[in-house]
Design a protein around this motif. Structure first.
Motif, mmCIF file in Angstrom:
data_model
loop_
_atom_site.group_PDB
_atom_site.id
_atom_site.type_symbol
_atom_site.label_atom_id
_atom_site.label_comp_id
_atom_site.label_asym_id
_atom_site.label_seq_id
_atom_site.Cartn_x
_atom_site.Cartn_y
_atom_site.Cartn_z
ATOM 1 N N ALA A 79 0.811 -1.227 0.000
ATOM 2 C CA ALA A 79 0.000 0.000 0.000
ATOM 3 C C ALA A 79 0.839 1.269 0.000
ATOM 4 O O ALA A 79 0.713 2.123 0.887
ATOM 5 C CB ALA A 79 -0.948 -0.001 1.201
ATOM 6 N N PRO A 80 1.709 1.442 -1.002
ATOM 7 C CA PRO A 80 2.506 2.679 -1.048
ATOM 8 C C PRO A 80 1.604 3.895 -1.167
ATOM 9 O O PRO A 80 0.649 3.908 -1.947
ATOM 10 C CB PRO A 80 3.379 2.485 -2.289
ATOM 11 N N ASP A 81 1.905 4.926 -0.386
ATOM 12 C CA ASP A 81 1.058 6.124 -0.362
ATOM 13 C C ASP A 81 1.911 7.367 -0.564
ATOM 14 O O ASP A 81 2.708 7.418 -1.488
ATOM 15 C CB ASP A 81 0.244 6.169 0.927
ATOM 16 N N GLY A 82 1.764 8.384 0.298
ATOM 17 C CA GLY A 82 2.428 9.663 0.100
ATOM 18 C C GLY A 82 3.929 9.533 -0.025
ATOM 19 O O GLY A 82 4.543 8.626 0.541
ATOM 20 N N GLY A 83 4.535 10.454 -0.779
ATOM 21 C CA GLY A 83 5.974 10.381 -0.994
ATOM 22 C C GLY A 83 6.598 11.732 -1.257
ATOM 23 O O GLY A 83 5.913 12.747 -1.444
ATOM 24 N N ALA A 84 7.936 11.734 -1.312
ATOM 25 C CA ALA A 84 8.692 12.951 -1.582
ATOM 26 C C ALA A 84 10.077 12.575 -2.080
ATOM 27 O O ALA A 84 10.561 11.470 -1.818
ATOM 28 C CB ALA A 84 8.811 13.823 -0.334
ATOM 29 N N TYR A 94 13.755 8.707 -3.111
ATOM 30 C CA TYR A 94 12.297 8.801 -3.104
ATOM 31 C C TYR A 94 11.788 8.052 -1.884
ATOM 32 O O TYR A 94 12.064 6.863 -1.703
ATOM 33 C CB TYR A 94 11.672 8.209 -4.369
ATOM 34 N N VAL A 95 11.044 8.771 -1.024
ATOM 35 C CA VAL A 95 10.446 8.199 0.172
ATOM 36 C C VAL A 95 8.991 7.875 -0.102
ATOM 37 O O VAL A 95 8.290 8.634 -0.776
ATOM 38 C CB VAL A 95 10.561 9.169 1.364
ATOM 39 N N SER A 96 8.515 6.748 0.440
ATOM 40 C CA SER A 96 7.118 6.348 0.258
ATOM 41 C C SER A 96 6.571 5.791 1.563
ATOM 42 O O SER A 96 7.222 4.982 2.227
ATOM 43 C CB SER A 96 7.019 5.283 -0.844
ATOM 44 N N ASN A 97 5.360 6.222 1.919
ATOM 45 C CA ASN A 97 4.664 5.682 3.082
ATOM 46 C C ASN A 97 4.022 4.340 2.765
ATOM 47 O O ASN A 97 3.779 4.012 1.604
ATOM 48 C CB ASN A 97 3.563 6.634 3.541
ATOM 49 N N ILE A 349 -4.037 6.635 -7.204
ATOM 50 C CA ILE A 349 -2.690 7.147 -7.454
ATOM 51 C C ILE A 349 -2.229 7.919 -6.224
ATOM 52 O O ILE A 349 -2.959 8.755 -5.691
ATOM 53 C CB ILE A 349 -2.654 8.031 -8.701
ATOM 54 N N THR A 350 -1.013 7.640 -5.787
ATOM 55 C CA THR A 350 -0.495 8.226 -4.553
ATOM 56 C C THR A 350 0.942 8.709 -4.739
ATOM 57 O O THR A 350 1.646 8.278 -5.647
ATOM 58 C CB THR A 350 -0.509 7.195 -3.411
ATOM 59 N N GLY A 351 1.352 9.602 -3.862
ATOM 60 C CA GLY A 351 2.751 9.964 -3.707
ATOM 61 C C GLY A 351 3.458 10.658 -4.837
ATOM 62 O O GLY A 351 4.664 10.451 -5.016
ATOM 63 N N PRO A 352 2.787 11.520 -5.650
ATOM 64 C CA PRO A 352 3.528 12.185 -6.728
ATOM 65 C C PRO A 352 4.610 13.101 -6.175
ATOM 66 O O PRO A 352 4.378 13.875 -5.243
ATOM 67 C CB PRO A 352 2.433 12.974 -7.462
ATOM 68 N N ALA A 353 5.802 13.006 -6.759
ATOM 69 C CA ALA A 353 6.925 13.841 -6.319
ATOM 70 C C ALA A 353 7.963 13.896 -7.426
ATOM 71 O O ALA A 353 8.243 12.881 -8.075
ATOM 72 C CB ALA A 353 7.557 13.282 -5.042
ATOM 73 N N PHE A 354 8.548 15.070 -7.626
ATOM 74 C CA PHE A 354 9.556 15.258 -8.664
ATOM 75 C C PHE A 354 10.965 15.063 -8.113
ATOM 76 O O PHE A 354 11.261 15.448 -6.972
ATOM 77 C CB PHE A 354 9.452 16.660 -9.263
ATOM 78 N N SER A 355 11.823 14.507 -8.957
ATOM 79 C CA SER A 355 13.251 14.443 -8.634
ATOM 80 C C SER A 355 13.790 15.866 -8.549
ATOM 81 O O SER A 355 13.182 16.806 -9.079
ATOM 82 C CB SER A 355 13.998 13.659 -9.707
ATOM 83 N N TYR A 362 7.801 10.646 -9.709
ATOM 84 C CA TYR A 362 7.548 9.362 -9.048
ATOM 85 C C TYR A 362 6.125 9.360 -8.484
ATOM 86 O O TYR A 362 5.620 10.390 -8.035
ATOM 87 C CB TYR A 362 8.569 9.124 -7.926
ATOM 88 N N PHE A 363 5.497 8.198 -8.495
ATOM 89 C CA PHE A 363 4.173 8.033 -7.906
ATOM 90 C C PHE A 363 3.899 6.542 -7.805
ATOM 91 O O PHE A 363 4.644 5.710 -8.346
ATOM 92 C CB PHE A 363 3.089 8.716 -8.759
ATOM 93 N N SER A 364 2.828 6.187 -7.105
ATOM 94 C CA SER A 364 2.455 4.782 -6.954
ATOM 95 C C SER A 364 1.000 4.562 -7.317
ATOM 96 O O SER A 364 0.170 5.474 -7.221
ATOM 97 C CB SER A 364 2.680 4.306 -5.510
ATOM 98 N N SER A 365 0.712 3.341 -7.732
ATOM 99 C CA SER A 365 -0.657 2.831 -7.773
ATOM 100 C C SER A 365 -0.777 1.994 -6.515
ATOM 101 O O SER A 365 -0.147 0.934 -6.403
ATOM 102 C CB SER A 365 -0.892 1.984 -9.026
#
Length: 387
Positions: A79-84, A94-97, A349-355, A362-365
Protein backbone atom coordinates in the motif's frame (compact mmCIF):
# COMPACT_ATOMS: atom_id res chain seq x y z
CA UNK A 1 -34.74 21.83 -11.36
CA UNK A 2 -31.33 23.38 -10.66
CA UNK A 3 -28.58 20.77 -10.56
CA UNK A 4 -25.88 20.76 -7.88
CA UNK A 5 -23.20 22.08 -10.24
CA UNK A 6 -25.30 25.09 -11.33
CA UNK A 7 -26.41 25.80 -7.76
CA UNK A 8 -22.89 25.81 -6.35
CA UNK A 9 -21.59 27.91 -9.25
CA UNK A 10 -24.25 30.58 -8.66
CA UNK A 11 -23.77 30.45 -4.89
CA UNK A 12 -20.02 30.88 -5.32
CA UNK A 13 -20.43 33.96 -7.50
CA UNK A 14 -23.12 35.34 -5.18
CA UNK A 15 -20.87 34.99 -2.15
CA UNK A 16 -18.16 36.87 -4.01
CA UNK A 17 -20.52 39.72 -4.85
CA UNK A 18 -21.54 40.08 -1.22
CA UNK A 19 -18.04 39.97 0.18
CA UNK A 20 -15.94 42.00 -2.26
CA UNK A 21 -15.96 45.13 -4.39
CA UNK A 22 -13.80 46.62 -7.14
CA UNK A 23 -10.78 44.61 -8.20
CA UNK A 24 -11.19 42.24 -5.27
CA UNK A 25 -14.64 41.38 -6.61
CA UNK A 26 -13.15 40.53 -9.99
CA UNK A 27 -10.70 38.16 -8.34
CA UNK A 28 -13.43 36.54 -6.25
CA UNK A 29 -15.66 36.03 -9.28
CA UNK A 30 -12.93 34.55 -11.44
CA UNK A 31 -13.82 30.89 -11.92
CA UNK A 32 -11.40 28.32 -10.50
CA UNK A 33 -9.38 26.22 -12.95
CA UNK A 34 -11.23 25.08 -16.05
CA UNK A 35 -10.61 22.26 -18.55
CA UNK A 36 -8.22 23.07 -21.36
CA UNK A 37 -5.38 21.77 -23.48
CA UNK A 38 -2.48 20.26 -21.59
CA UNK A 39 0.88 21.97 -22.22
CA UNK A 40 2.17 18.46 -22.94
CA UNK A 41 -0.47 17.50 -25.48
CA UNK A 42 -2.94 14.63 -25.47
CA UNK A 43 -2.39 11.21 -23.92
CA UNK A 44 -1.26 8.34 -26.13
CA UNK A 45 -2.21 4.68 -25.83
CA UNK A 46 -1.05 2.86 -22.71
CA UNK A 47 2.57 1.67 -22.75
CA UNK A 48 3.79 -1.76 -21.63
CA UNK A 49 3.44 -0.64 -17.99
CA UNK A 50 -0.19 0.40 -18.44
CA UNK A 51 0.60 4.12 -18.33
CA UNK A 52 -0.89 6.56 -20.83
CA UNK A 53 1.48 9.47 -21.37
CA UNK A 54 1.97 12.39 -23.76
CA UNK A 55 4.49 12.14 -26.58
CA UNK A 56 8.09 12.34 -25.37
CA UNK A 57 7.43 10.75 -21.96
CA UNK A 58 8.34 7.24 -20.82
CA UNK A 59 7.58 5.16 -17.73
CA UNK A 60 9.30 2.43 -15.77
CA UNK A 61 8.39 0.45 -12.67
CA UNK A 62 10.91 0.92 -9.86
CA UNK A 63 9.28 -1.20 -7.13
CA UNK A 64 6.43 -3.63 -6.51
CA UNK A 65 4.85 -4.45 -3.15
CA UNK A 66 6.02 -7.78 -1.75
CA UNK A 67 8.87 -8.04 -4.24
CA UNK A 68 12.57 -7.33 -3.89
CA UNK A 69 13.52 -3.93 -5.30
CA UNK A 70 15.80 -4.65 -8.28
CA UNK A 71 19.44 -4.10 -7.40
CA UNK A 72 18.80 -4.46 -3.66
CA UNK A 73 17.79 -7.08 -1.12
CA UNK A 74 14.90 -5.02 0.24
CA UNK A 75 11.27 -6.11 -0.17
CA UNK A 76 9.05 -3.11 -1.04
CA UNK A 77 6.20 -2.34 1.33
CA UNK A 78 2.47 -2.81 0.75
CA UNK A 79 0.00 0.00 0.00
CA UNK A 80 2.51 2.68 -1.05
CA UNK A 81 1.06 6.12 -0.36
CA UNK A 82 2.43 9.66 0.10
CA UNK A 83 5.97 10.38 -0.99
CA UNK A 84 8.69 12.95 -1.58
CA UNK A 85 12.07 13.30 -3.30
CA UNK A 86 15.36 14.56 -1.87
CA UNK A 87 18.79 15.34 -3.25
CA UNK A 88 21.39 12.87 -1.99
CA UNK A 89 24.93 13.68 -3.03
CA UNK A 90 25.11 13.20 -6.80
CA UNK A 91 21.86 11.24 -6.79
CA UNK A 92 18.46 11.46 -5.13
CA UNK A 93 16.00 9.56 -2.94
CA UNK A 94 12.30 8.80 -3.10
CA UNK A 95 10.45 8.20 0.17
CA UNK A 96 7.12 6.35 0.26
CA UNK A 97 4.66 5.68 3.08
CA UNK A 98 2.91 2.37 3.71
CA UNK A 99 -0.79 2.81 4.44
CA UNK A 100 -1.25 -0.46 6.32
CA UNK A 101 -3.08 -0.54 9.65
CA UNK A 102 -2.63 -2.57 12.81
CA UNK A 103 0.91 -1.40 13.48
CA UNK A 104 2.18 -2.76 10.16
CA UNK A 105 2.58 0.56 8.36
CA UNK A 106 5.57 2.85 8.12
CA UNK A 107 7.78 4.22 5.36
CA UNK A 108 10.62 3.17 3.07
CA UNK A 109 13.18 4.90 0.85
CA UNK A 110 14.62 4.22 -2.60
CA UNK A 111 18.07 5.70 -3.26
CA UNK A 112 19.22 6.47 -6.82
CA UNK A 113 22.61 7.32 -8.29
CA UNK A 114 23.14 10.13 -10.78
CA UNK A 115 22.08 7.94 -13.71
CA UNK A 116 18.81 6.94 -12.05
CA UNK A 117 19.79 3.41 -11.01
CA UNK A 118 18.49 2.24 -7.65
CA UNK A 119 21.51 1.63 -5.42
CA UNK A 120 19.76 0.82 -2.14
CA UNK A 121 16.38 0.61 -0.43
CA UNK A 122 15.55 0.61 3.26
CA UNK A 123 12.73 0.70 5.80
CA UNK A 124 12.93 4.01 7.71
CA UNK A 125 9.77 3.65 9.83
CA UNK A 126 8.02 0.56 11.18
CA UNK A 127 5.40 -0.35 13.78
CA UNK A 128 3.04 2.51 12.96
CA UNK A 129 -0.43 2.52 11.44
CA UNK A 130 -2.07 3.87 8.30
CA UNK A 131 0.81 6.08 7.24
CA UNK A 132 -0.99 8.02 4.55
CA UNK A 133 0.86 11.11 3.32
CA UNK A 134 3.29 13.50 4.97
CA UNK A 135 5.81 16.10 3.89
CA UNK A 136 9.46 16.86 3.34
CA UNK A 137 11.30 19.28 5.63
CA UNK A 138 14.00 21.77 4.56
CA UNK A 139 16.46 19.94 6.81
CA UNK A 140 16.05 16.65 4.95
CA UNK A 141 13.67 14.65 7.10
CA UNK A 142 10.36 13.09 6.04
CA UNK A 143 7.26 13.67 8.15
CA UNK A 144 5.19 10.50 7.96
CA UNK A 145 1.59 11.04 9.04
CA UNK A 146 -0.69 8.44 10.63
CA UNK A 147 -4.29 8.61 9.48
CA UNK A 148 -5.94 7.30 12.64
CA UNK A 149 -8.12 9.10 15.18
CA UNK A 150 -5.11 9.58 17.47
CA UNK A 151 -2.54 9.58 14.69
CA UNK A 152 0.89 11.04 15.15
CA UNK A 153 3.47 12.70 12.93
CA UNK A 154 6.71 10.73 12.79
CA UNK A 155 9.95 12.41 11.77
CA UNK A 156 12.09 10.03 9.71
CA UNK A 157 15.56 10.33 8.21
CA UNK A 158 15.82 9.06 4.61
CA UNK A 159 19.51 9.76 4.06
CA UNK A 160 20.78 7.82 7.07
CA UNK A 161 17.93 5.56 8.13
CA UNK A 162 18.31 6.81 11.72
CA UNK A 163 15.54 5.91 14.16
CA UNK A 164 12.28 7.76 13.59
CA UNK A 165 10.90 10.06 16.30
CA UNK A 166 7.25 10.76 17.14
CA UNK A 167 6.30 14.45 17.24
CA UNK A 168 3.15 14.59 19.42
CA UNK A 169 3.32 18.39 19.75
CA UNK A 170 2.10 18.48 16.14
CA UNK A 171 -1.22 17.08 17.32
CA UNK A 172 -2.99 13.73 17.67
CA UNK A 173 -5.66 13.45 14.95
CA UNK A 174 -6.28 11.81 11.57
CA UNK A 175 -3.19 13.28 9.98
CA UNK A 176 -2.96 13.26 6.20
CA UNK A 177 -0.24 15.52 4.84
CA UNK A 178 2.25 18.22 5.83
CA UNK A 179 3.99 21.10 4.04
CA UNK A 180 6.77 23.30 5.41
CA UNK A 181 6.74 27.08 5.07
CA UNK A 182 10.31 28.25 5.80
CA UNK A 183 9.42 31.93 5.52
CA UNK A 184 6.92 31.95 8.39
CA UNK A 185 8.63 28.89 9.93
CA UNK A 186 5.43 26.88 10.23
CA UNK A 187 4.21 23.51 8.98
CA UNK A 188 0.72 23.22 7.46
CA UNK A 189 -1.24 20.05 8.23
CA UNK A 190 -4.38 18.49 6.75
CA UNK A 191 -6.89 16.25 8.55
CA UNK A 192 -8.61 13.39 6.74
CA UNK A 193 -12.06 13.61 8.27
CA UNK A 194 -15.37 14.74 6.79
CA UNK A 195 -15.33 17.61 9.31
CA UNK A 196 -11.56 17.94 9.50
CA UNK A 197 -9.60 21.16 9.93
CA UNK A 198 -6.58 22.82 8.39
CA UNK A 199 -3.77 23.40 10.89
CA UNK A 200 -0.35 24.94 11.17
CA UNK A 201 2.35 24.03 13.66
CA UNK A 202 4.78 26.65 14.95
CA UNK A 203 7.91 24.93 16.30
CA UNK A 204 9.51 26.65 19.28
CA UNK A 205 12.76 26.44 17.31
CA UNK A 206 12.67 26.06 13.52
CA UNK A 207 14.22 22.71 12.64
CA UNK A 208 13.28 21.13 15.97
CA UNK A 209 9.79 19.65 16.11
CA UNK A 210 9.90 18.50 19.73
CA UNK A 211 7.80 21.43 20.92
CA UNK A 212 5.69 24.23 19.55
CA UNK A 213 2.17 25.56 19.12
CA UNK A 214 -0.61 23.96 17.10
CA UNK A 215 -3.03 26.42 15.48
CA UNK A 216 -6.22 25.94 13.45
CA UNK A 217 -7.52 28.00 10.52
CA UNK A 218 -10.68 29.94 11.35
CA UNK A 219 -13.21 31.39 8.90
CA UNK A 220 -16.92 31.33 8.12
CA UNK A 221 -18.25 27.79 7.86
CA UNK A 222 -19.55 27.98 4.28
CA UNK A 223 -17.05 30.48 2.87
CA UNK A 224 -15.15 29.54 -0.28
CA UNK A 225 -13.11 32.75 -0.14
CA UNK A 226 -12.22 35.36 2.42
CA UNK A 227 -9.55 36.13 4.98
CA UNK A 228 -8.63 33.50 7.56
CA UNK A 229 -7.36 33.89 11.09
CA UNK A 230 -5.51 31.38 13.27
CA UNK A 231 -6.29 30.31 16.82
CA UNK A 232 -4.32 28.07 19.17
CA UNK A 233 -5.59 24.53 19.72
CA UNK A 234 -5.70 24.25 23.53
CA UNK A 235 -4.98 20.50 23.74
CA UNK A 236 -2.99 19.06 20.80
CA UNK A 237 -3.33 15.57 22.35
CA UNK A 238 -6.99 15.63 21.33
CA UNK A 239 -8.23 14.02 24.54
CA UNK A 240 -10.96 14.03 25.62
CA UNK A 241 -12.04 16.57 22.98
CA UNK A 242 -10.73 15.99 19.47
CA UNK A 243 -8.62 18.83 18.09
CA UNK A 244 -11.10 19.79 15.36
CA UNK A 245 -13.79 20.52 17.99
CA UNK A 246 -11.72 22.55 20.44
CA UNK A 247 -11.96 25.95 18.72
CA UNK A 248 -15.51 27.02 17.94
CA UNK A 249 -14.45 29.38 15.14
CA UNK A 250 -12.46 26.70 13.30
CA UNK A 251 -13.40 26.16 9.66
CA UNK A 252 -14.13 22.53 8.76
CA UNK A 253 -13.14 20.92 5.48
CA UNK A 254 -14.61 17.83 3.86
CA UNK A 255 -11.78 15.31 3.96
CA UNK A 256 -8.40 17.03 3.90
CA UNK A 257 -5.83 15.31 1.66
CA UNK A 258 -2.62 16.60 0.07
CA UNK A 259 -0.90 19.91 0.80
CA UNK A 260 1.82 21.78 -1.10
CA UNK A 261 3.70 25.00 -0.30
CA UNK A 262 5.60 27.28 -2.70
CA UNK A 263 6.28 31.00 -3.01
CA UNK A 264 4.19 32.28 -0.10
CA UNK A 265 1.22 30.14 -1.11
CA UNK A 266 -0.12 26.87 0.27
CA UNK A 267 -2.55 24.65 -1.63
CA UNK A 268 -4.49 21.73 -0.16
CA UNK A 269 -7.12 19.31 -1.42
CA UNK A 270 -10.42 18.09 0.02
CA UNK A 271 -11.73 14.81 -1.34
CA UNK A 272 -15.32 15.04 -0.08
CA UNK A 273 -16.11 17.93 -2.41
CA UNK A 274 -13.34 17.56 -5.04
CA UNK A 275 -11.75 20.91 -4.29
CA UNK A 276 -8.29 22.42 -4.33
CA UNK A 277 -7.92 25.35 -1.92
CA UNK A 278 -5.34 28.13 -1.91
CA UNK A 279 -4.12 30.33 0.94
CA UNK A 280 -1.95 33.42 0.51
CA UNK A 281 0.38 32.96 3.46
CA UNK A 282 1.21 36.68 3.61
CA UNK A 283 -2.35 38.02 3.74
CA UNK A 284 -4.22 34.87 4.89
CA UNK A 285 -6.64 35.33 1.99
CA UNK A 286 -8.06 32.00 0.84
CA UNK A 287 -10.03 30.90 -2.23
CA UNK A 288 -10.71 27.91 -4.48
CA UNK A 289 -8.16 26.92 -7.10
CA UNK A 290 -10.37 24.09 -8.38
CA UNK A 291 -13.87 22.77 -7.73
CA UNK A 292 -15.40 20.13 -9.98
CA UNK A 293 -18.83 21.69 -9.36
CA UNK A 294 -17.62 24.94 -10.91
CA UNK A 295 -16.26 23.36 -14.09
CA UNK A 296 -17.88 24.11 -17.42
CA UNK A 297 -18.73 20.73 -18.95
CA UNK A 298 -17.15 17.49 -17.80
CA UNK A 299 -14.75 17.81 -14.89
CA UNK A 300 -11.34 16.35 -15.81
CA UNK A 301 -10.25 15.99 -12.18
CA UNK A 302 -12.29 14.02 -9.65
CA UNK A 303 -11.34 12.14 -6.51
CA UNK A 304 -8.72 14.78 -5.67
CA UNK A 305 -6.00 13.43 -3.39
CA UNK A 306 -2.23 13.93 -3.16
CA UNK A 307 -0.80 17.14 -4.61
CA UNK A 308 2.65 18.37 -5.54
CA UNK A 309 4.11 21.15 -7.66
CA UNK A 310 6.93 21.82 -10.10
CA UNK A 311 9.47 24.62 -10.08
CA UNK A 312 7.60 26.08 -13.08
CA UNK A 313 4.54 26.68 -10.90
CA UNK A 314 2.34 23.87 -12.21
CA UNK A 315 0.33 21.83 -9.68
CA UNK A 316 -0.01 18.06 -10.12
CA UNK A 317 -3.02 16.44 -8.46
CA UNK A 318 -3.43 12.66 -8.16
CA UNK A 319 -6.81 10.97 -8.33
CA UNK A 320 -8.29 8.49 -5.89
CA UNK A 321 -10.98 7.29 -8.26
CA UNK A 322 -12.08 9.04 -11.43
CA UNK A 323 -10.02 7.91 -14.42
CA UNK A 324 -6.95 7.18 -12.28
CA UNK A 325 -5.10 10.21 -13.60
CA UNK A 326 -2.62 12.78 -12.47
CA UNK A 327 -3.92 16.15 -13.66
CA UNK A 328 -1.99 19.36 -14.08
CA UNK A 329 -3.33 22.74 -12.97
CA UNK A 330 -1.32 25.45 -14.69
CA UNK A 331 -0.60 28.96 -13.36
CA UNK A 332 -3.13 30.18 -15.96
CA UNK A 333 -5.78 27.93 -14.33
CA UNK A 334 -6.03 25.24 -17.00
CA UNK A 335 -6.64 21.73 -15.73
CA UNK A 336 -5.89 18.67 -17.87
CA UNK A 337 -4.67 15.07 -17.45
CA UNK A 338 -0.94 14.43 -17.91
CA UNK A 339 -1.05 10.67 -17.31
CA UNK A 340 -3.59 7.90 -16.83
CA UNK A 341 -3.29 4.33 -15.54
CA UNK A 342 -4.96 1.56 -17.49
CA UNK A 343 -6.23 -1.55 -15.70
CA UNK A 344 -5.95 -0.07 -12.19
CA UNK A 345 -9.66 0.53 -11.61
CA UNK A 346 -9.63 -0.65 -7.98
CA UNK A 347 -6.61 1.41 -7.01
CA UNK A 348 -5.66 5.04 -6.42
CA UNK A 349 -2.69 7.15 -7.45
CA UNK A 350 -0.50 8.23 -4.55
CA UNK A 351 2.75 9.96 -3.71
CA UNK A 352 3.53 12.19 -6.73
CA UNK A 353 6.92 13.84 -6.32
CA UNK A 354 9.56 15.26 -8.66
CA UNK A 355 13.25 14.44 -8.63
CA UNK A 356 15.47 17.42 -7.74
CA UNK A 357 16.16 18.07 -11.44
CA UNK A 358 12.43 18.10 -12.20
CA UNK A 359 12.58 15.68 -15.15
CA UNK A 360 11.39 12.58 -13.30
CA UNK A 361 8.03 12.15 -11.59
CA UNK A 362 7.55 9.36 -9.05
CA UNK A 363 4.17 8.03 -7.91
CA UNK A 364 2.45 4.78 -6.95
CA UNK A 365 -0.66 2.83 -7.77
CA UNK A 366 -1.51 1.87 -4.22
CA UNK A 367 -3.26 -1.40 -5.06
CA UNK A 368 -2.00 -1.91 -8.59
CA UNK A 369 -4.00 -4.05 -10.97
CA UNK A 370 -4.99 -6.57 -8.28
CA UNK A 371 -7.05 -4.23 -6.08
CA UNK A 372 -5.08 -5.46 -3.06
CA UNK A 373 -2.66 -3.48 -0.90
CA UNK A 374 -0.13 -6.23 -1.55
CA UNK A 375 -0.25 -5.36 -5.27
CA UNK A 376 1.12 -1.81 -5.08
CA UNK A 377 3.33 -0.54 -7.90
CA UNK A 378 5.72 2.43 -7.75
CA UNK A 379 6.45 4.20 -11.04
CA UNK A 380 8.88 6.68 -12.48
CA UNK A 381 7.93 8.87 -15.46
CA UNK A 382 10.69 10.69 -17.32
CA UNK A 383 10.13 13.47 -19.83
CA UNK A 384 10.24 17.17 -20.71
CA UNK A 385 8.36 18.43 -17.66
CA UNK A 386 8.22 22.22 -17.45
CA UNK A 387 10.83 23.52 -14.99
Amino acid sequence: MVDRRSFIRSAFVGAGVMAFSGTALEVAMAAPAQPGTSPYGSLLAADANGVQLPSGFTSRIVARSGQTVPGTSYVWHSAPDGGACYANGTGWMYVSNSEVGGGSGGASVLRFNSSGTVTSAQRILAGTSSNCAGGATPWGSWLSCEETSTGRVWETYPATGASAVARPAMGRFAHEAAACDPVRQVIYLTEDDSSGCFYRFRPTTWGNLASGTLEVLCAAASATSGTATWQTVPDPDGSPTVTRNQVSAAKHFNGGEGVHYANNTVWWTTKGDNRVWKLNCVTNAFELTYDDSLVSGTAPLTGVDNITGSSYGDLYVAEDGGNLEICIITPTEVVAPILRLSGHGSSEITGPAFSPSGNRLYFSSQRGTTGSSSGGITFEVTGPFRT
